[in-house]
Design a protein around this motif. Structure first.
Motif, PDB file in Angstrom:
ATOM      1  N   LEU A 147       0.827  -1.203   0.000  1.00 46.33           N
ATOM      2  CA  LEU A 147       0.000   0.000   0.000  1.00 46.33           C
ATOM      3  C   LEU A 147       0.867   1.261   0.000  1.00 46.33           C
ATOM      4  O   LEU A 147       0.592   2.193  -0.732  1.00 46.33           O
ATOM      5  CB  LEU A 147      -0.944  -0.007   1.195  1.00 46.33           C
ATOM      6  N   THR A 148       1.916   1.278   0.823  1.00 48.80           N
ATOM      7  CA  THR A 148       2.756   2.480   0.848  1.00 48.80           C
ATOM      8  C   THR A 148       3.505   2.664  -0.463  1.00 48.80           C
ATOM      9  O   THR A 148       3.692   3.778  -0.905  1.00 48.80           O
ATOM     10  CB  THR A 148       3.762   2.460   2.012  1.00 48.80           C
ATOM     11  N   ARG A 149       3.929   1.557  -1.093  1.00 45.43           N
ATOM     12  CA  ARG A 149       4.632   1.677  -2.369  1.00 45.43           C
ATOM     13  C   ARG A 149       3.702   2.283  -3.412  1.00 45.43           C
ATOM     14  O   ARG A 149       4.096   3.165  -4.170  1.00 45.43           O
ATOM     15  CB  ARG A 149       5.154   0.321  -2.853  1.00 45.43           C
ATOM     16  N   THR A 150       2.441   1.829  -3.438  1.00 44.49           N
ATOM     17  CA  THR A 150       1.475   2.368  -4.393  1.00 44.49           C
ATOM     18  C   THR A 150       1.263   3.851  -4.149  1.00 44.49           C
ATOM     19  O   THR A 150       1.264   4.649  -5.085  1.00 44.49           O
ATOM     20  CB  THR A 150       0.129   1.626  -4.278  1.00 44.49           C
ATOM     21  N   SER A 151       1.109   4.251  -2.898  1.00 46.43           N
ATOM     22  CA  SER A 151       0.937   5.674  -2.567  1.00 46.43           C
ATOM     23  C   SER A 151       2.161   6.479  -2.957  1.00 46.43           C
ATOM     24  O   SER A 151       2.047   7.577  -3.491  1.00 46.43           O
ATOM     25  CB  SER A 151       0.669   5.847  -1.069  1.00 46.43           C
ATOM     26  N   ALA A 152       3.325   5.932  -2.683  1.00 46.23           N
ATOM     27  CA  ALA A 152       4.572   6.629  -3.027  1.00 46.23           C
ATOM     28  C   ALA A 152       4.695   6.794  -4.532  1.00 46.23           C
ATOM     29  O   ALA A 152       5.111   7.847  -5.019  1.00 46.23           O
ATOM     30  CB  ALA A 152       5.778   5.870  -2.476  1.00 46.23           C
ATOM     31  N   GLU A 153       4.318   5.755  -5.278  1.00 43.29           N
ATOM     32  CA  GLU A 153       4.391   5.827  -6.729  1.00 43.29           C
ATOM     33  C   GLU A 153       3.403   6.840  -7.295  1.00 43.29           C
ATOM     34  O   GLU A 153       3.611   7.380  -8.377  1.00 43.29           O
ATOM     35  CB  GLU A 153       4.142   4.444  -7.339  1.00 43.29           C
ATOM     36  N   GLN A 154       2.322   7.105  -6.559  1.00 44.55           N
ATOM     37  CA  GLN A 154       1.328   8.085  -6.999  1.00 44.55           C
ATOM     38  C   GLN A 154       1.674   9.490  -6.500  1.00 44.55           C
ATOM     39  O   GLN A 154       0.855  10.386  -6.532  1.00 44.55           O
ATOM     40  CB  GLN A 154      -0.058   7.673  -6.525  1.00 44.55           C
ATOM     41  N   ASP A 155       2.897   9.662  -6.008  1.00 42.85           N
ATOM     42  CA  ASP A 155       3.415  10.949  -5.550  1.00 42.85           C
ATOM     43  C   ASP A 155       2.682  11.472  -4.319  1.00 42.85           C
ATOM     44  O   ASP A 155       2.579  12.670  -4.107  1.00 42.85           O
ATOM     45  CB  ASP A 155       3.387  11.978  -6.686  1.00 42.85           C
ATOM     46  N   ASP A 156       2.164  10.566  -3.487  1.00 42.71           N
ATOM     47  CA  ASP A 156       1.518  10.932  -2.230  1.00 42.71           C
ATOM     48  C   ASP A 156       2.603  11.118  -1.164  1.00 42.71           C
ATOM     49  O   ASP A 156       3.380  10.201  -0.905  1.00 42.71           O
ATOM     50  CB  ASP A 156       0.537   9.825  -1.818  1.00 42.71           C
ATOM     51  N   SER A 157       2.651  12.299  -0.564  1.00 38.48           N
ATOM     52  CA  SER A 157       3.716  12.614   0.399  1.00 38.48           C
ATOM     53  C   SER A 157       3.731  11.656   1.582  1.00 38.48           C
ATOM     54  O   SER A 157       4.788  11.191   1.999  1.00 38.48           O
ATOM     55  CB  SER A 157       3.569  14.051   0.902  1.00 38.48           C
ATOM     56  N   THR A 158       2.573  11.357   2.131  1.00 37.55           N
ATOM     57  CA  THR A 158       2.515  10.448   3.274  1.00 37.55           C
ATOM     58  C   THR A 158       3.001   9.061   2.873  1.00 37.55           C
ATOM     59  O   THR A 158       3.765   8.427   3.605  1.00 37.55           O
ATOM     60  CB  THR A 158       1.081  10.376   3.838  1.00 37.55           C
ATOM     61  N   GLY A 159       2.580   8.591   1.714  1.00 37.15           N
ATOM     62  CA  GLY A 159       3.039   7.295   1.221  1.00 37.15           C
ATOM     63  C   GLY A 159       4.538   7.265   1.020  1.00 37.15           C
ATOM     64  O   GLY A 159       5.204   6.272   1.331  1.00 37.15           O
ATOM     65  N   LYS A 160       5.100   8.366   0.514  1.00 33.88           N
ATOM     66  CA  LYS A 160       6.549   8.447   0.309  1.00 33.88           C
ATOM     67  C   LYS A 160       7.298   8.348   1.632  1.00 33.88           C
ATOM     68  O   LYS A 160       8.318   7.664   1.733  1.00 33.88           O
ATOM     69  CB  LYS A 160       6.928   9.753  -0.379  1.00 33.88           C
ATOM     70  N   VAL A 161       6.792   9.044   2.654  1.00 32.61           N
ATOM     71  CA  VAL A 161       7.456   9.022   3.960  1.00 32.61           C
ATOM     72  C   VAL A 161       7.462   7.611   4.529  1.00 32.61           C
ATOM     73  O   VAL A 161       8.506   7.098   4.947  1.00 32.61           O
ATOM     74  CB  VAL A 161       6.783   9.998   4.951  1.00 32.61           C
ATOM     75  N   TYR A 162       6.312   6.983   4.549  1.00 38.09           N
ATOM     76  CA  TYR A 162       6.241   5.653   5.135  1.00 38.09           C
ATOM     77  C   TYR A 162       6.999   4.622   4.303  1.00 38.09           C
ATOM     78  O   TYR A 162       7.630   3.720   4.854  1.00 38.09           O
ATOM     79  CB  TYR A 162       4.798   5.245   5.397  1.00 38.09           C
ATOM     80  N   GLN A 163       6.985   4.754   2.997  1.00 39.10           N
ATOM     81  CA  GLN A 163       7.776   3.859   2.147  1.00 39.10           C
ATOM     82  C   GLN A 163       9.261   4.090   2.402  1.00 39.10           C
ATOM     83  O   GLN A 163      10.038   3.141   2.477  1.00 39.10           O
ATOM     84  CB  GLN A 163       7.447   4.061   0.665  1.00 39.10           C
ATOM     85  N   GLY A 164       9.661   5.350   2.549  1.00 33.10           N
ATOM     86  CA  GLY A 164      11.067   5.657   2.846  1.00 33.10           C
ATOM     87  C   GLY A 164      11.520   5.038   4.156  1.00 33.10           C
ATOM     88  O   GLY A 164      12.602   4.450   4.240  1.00 33.10           O
ATOM     89  N   ILE A 165      10.684   5.145   5.183  1.00 32.60           N
ATOM     90  CA  ILE A 165      11.014   4.559   6.487  1.00 32.60           C
ATOM     91  C   ILE A 165      11.121   3.040   6.370  1.00 32.60           C
ATOM     92  O   ILE A 165      12.047   2.430   6.895  1.00 32.60           O
ATOM     93  CB  ILE A 165       9.967   4.968   7.545  1.00 32.60           C
ATOM     94  N   CYS A 166      10.171   2.426   5.668  1.00 30.86           N
ATOM     95  CA  CYS A 166      10.203   0.969   5.481  1.00 30.86           C
ATOM     96  C   CYS A 166      11.466   0.535   4.746  1.00 30.86           C
ATOM     97  O   CYS A 166      12.088  -0.468   5.112  1.00 30.86           O
ATOM     98  CB  CYS A 166       8.964   0.502   4.715  1.00 30.86           C
ATOM     99  N   LEU A 167      11.856   1.285   3.734  1.00 31.28           N
ATOM    100  CA  LEU A 167      13.060   0.939   2.974  1.00 31.28           C
ATOM    101  C   LEU A 167      14.323   1.095   3.812  1.00 31.28           C
ATOM    102  O   LEU A 167      15.208   0.239   3.779  1.00 31.28           O
ATOM    103  CB  LEU A 167      13.152   1.801   1.709  1.00 31.28           C
TER     104      LEU A 167
END
Length: 85
Positions: free
Chosen positions: A1-21
Motif C-alpha cells: 500500500l505504501t509503495r502504491t501511494s509513493a508511486e502516486q506521488d503521495d507525500s505520506t506514502g513516500k514518507v512511510y515507504q522511505g522509512i520501510c526501505l
C-alpha cells in the motif's frame, strides 16, 4: 500500500515507504531509495504533516546514528530546525 501511494506521488506514502526501505520493514532494505524519498518530502515547498515526519525522521536518524546514518550534529540541526509542529 505504501509503495502504491509513493508511486502516486503521495507525500505520506513516500514518507512511510522511505522509512520501510531504510529499516527493511516488509521489504528488502534500500537505504539510498528510502533516503531519497524522505528528502524529497522534506524538501517540499508546502508545509504538511508528512513533511514534518520526514524532517523529524531524518533528524533523529542522524542524531542517533542508526539505520546507516552517521551521527552528525550539523545534519541533526539542518533537519530538526525545519520541523514546524
Amino acid at each position: 500500500l505504501t509503495r502504491t501511494s509513493a508511486e502516486q506521488d503521495d507525500s505520506t506514502g513516500k514518507v512511510y515507504q522511505g522509512i520501510c526501505l531504510i529499516r527493511g520493514i516488509g521489504v528488502e532494505s534500500d537505504w539510498n531509495e528510502g533516503f531519497e524519498l524522505l528528502v524529497d518530502v522534506a524538501s517540499e515547498e508546502e508545509s504538511c504533516d508528512a513533511k514534518d515526519i520526514a524532517l523529524y525522521t531524518l533528524g533523529k536518524c542522524y542524531e542517533r546514528g542508526v539505520f546507516g546514518f552517521n551521527k552528525s550534529e550539523v545534519k541533526v540541526r539542518k533537519w530538526l530546525d525545519r520541523v514546524e509542529s
